[in-house]
Scaffold this motif. Structure first.
Motif, PDB file in Angstrom:
ATOM      1  N   TRP A   1       0.875  -1.173   0.139  1.00  0.00           N
ATOM      2  CA  TRP A   1       0.034   0.039   0.058  1.00  0.00           C
ATOM      3  C   TRP A   1       0.804   1.239   0.009  1.00  0.00           C
ATOM      4  CZ3 TRP A   1      -4.875  -0.097  -1.157  1.00  0.00           C
ATOM      5  CH2 TRP A   1      -5.797  -1.127  -0.816  1.00  0.00           C
TER       6      TRP A   1
ATOM      7  N   SER B   1       1.218   4.019  -3.019  1.00  0.00           N
ATOM      8  CA  SER B   1       0.878   5.151  -3.007  1.00  0.00           C
ATOM      9  C   SER B   1       2.033   6.383  -3.059  1.00  0.00           C
ATOM     10  CB  SER B   1       0.377   5.423  -1.402  1.00  0.00           C
ATOM     11  OG  SER B   1      -0.666   4.741  -1.384  1.00  0.00           O
TER      12      SER B   1
ATOM     13  N   GLY C   1      -2.967   4.953  -4.260  1.00  0.00           N
ATOM     14  CA  GLY C   1      -2.522   3.702  -4.089  1.00  0.00           C
ATOM     15  C   GLY C   1      -3.001   2.344  -4.170  1.00  0.00           C
TER      16      GLY C   1
END
Length: 268
Positions: A196, A200, A225
């Protein structure tokens, strides 16, 4: 003169005059009657009918000429409002169709510019464009932009980002979404605790380079993301995982057919 005659004279001098009151009322009514008759002789039949209905309304409590005039006025107002021209559904559909046609031309022109740049710079194996009913999407392989496991954009990739931003400035009214994607191989280091975080930061860093172009409006841009959760290929082999590691730049349509939500990228 005798006492009897004196009394008789006093009685005549003070005769009862109470009859004068009903007599004066009668004369007043007769005068009013003659005035009405005179008025009736000078108006046309329509005025007489209206007067008759007015008297009838007063006597019976029904709807009179004032109420009829009010109803007539309301009817006229309603007719007048209905006569105000309003945009027809056909006109609105025609206008929307024209806007969609113009938008299609814009996005096809932008796609052609991107495809020409990709071909001229030998990037066909690293970049791809796709135009569908919701967006024009530019897909960039992660190895064209970042070192493995990192989010800092490569120096030569900054040239690519600036070239894309120069093309985008010709179409300033469109919303642009930059999204980062990874494969499903877990990452955990001091900088990125998860996929994640990596996806992102990659999306954000690439968007920042696009926005170095001051001709672009930052309000039209956003970075997302998605981690490993929107793959475009299987994560069972190296080829599939390489395709899943990517950054997408989506130019969102403003006019769309069907139930697709404006402003959101298509589901992968």
């Amino acid at each position: 003169m005798s006492k009897k005659n004196k009394k008789h004279q006093e009685h005549e001098e003070h005769a009862d005059e109470s009859w004068l009151l009903p007599y004066s009322d009668l004369m007043t009514l007769l005068l009013a009657l003659f005035i009405v008759l005179f008025g009736m002789s000078t108006v046309d039949a329509q005025k007489f009918q209206e007067m008759s209905e007015a008297f009838q309304s007063v006597l019976t409590g029904g709807s009179g000429i004032l109420e009829q005039n009010s109803m007539s006025s309301n009817t006229k107002n309603s007719i007048s409002e209905n006569q105000i021209p309003k945009p027809s559904s056909d006109g609105l559909m025609k206008k929307k169709s024209e806007l969609m046609r113009k938008e299609q031309e814009n996005l096809e022109s932008l796609k052609k510019q991107l495809d020409t740049y990709i071909k001229n710079n030998g990037l066909t194996d690293q970049l791809d464009t796709k135009l569908n009913q919701s967006q024009l999407m530019v897909t960039i392989s992660d190895n064209a932009l970042f070192p493995s496991g990192e989010a800092e954009v490569k120096p030569n990739a900054r040239i690519l980002a600036k070239a894309i931003s120069a093309m985008l400035q010709e179409f300033p009214d469109y919303e642009v979404i930059v999204s980062g994607h990874t494969d499903n191989v877990p990452i955990s280091n001091h900088e990125f605790p998860s996929n994640w975080d990596l996806s992102s930061v990659r999306a954000l860093n690439f968007m920042k380079i696009l926005l170095l172009n001051e001709q672009l409006d930052p309000k039209k841009f956003s970075a997302i993301g998605y981690g490993e959760y929107h793959p475009v290929s299987s994560n069972e082999n190296n080829v599939g995982r390489a395709k899943n590691r990517r950054v997408e730049v989506s130019i969102i349509r403003k006019y769309q057919d069907g139930d697709q939500q404006i402003g959101m990228p298509a589901t992968h």
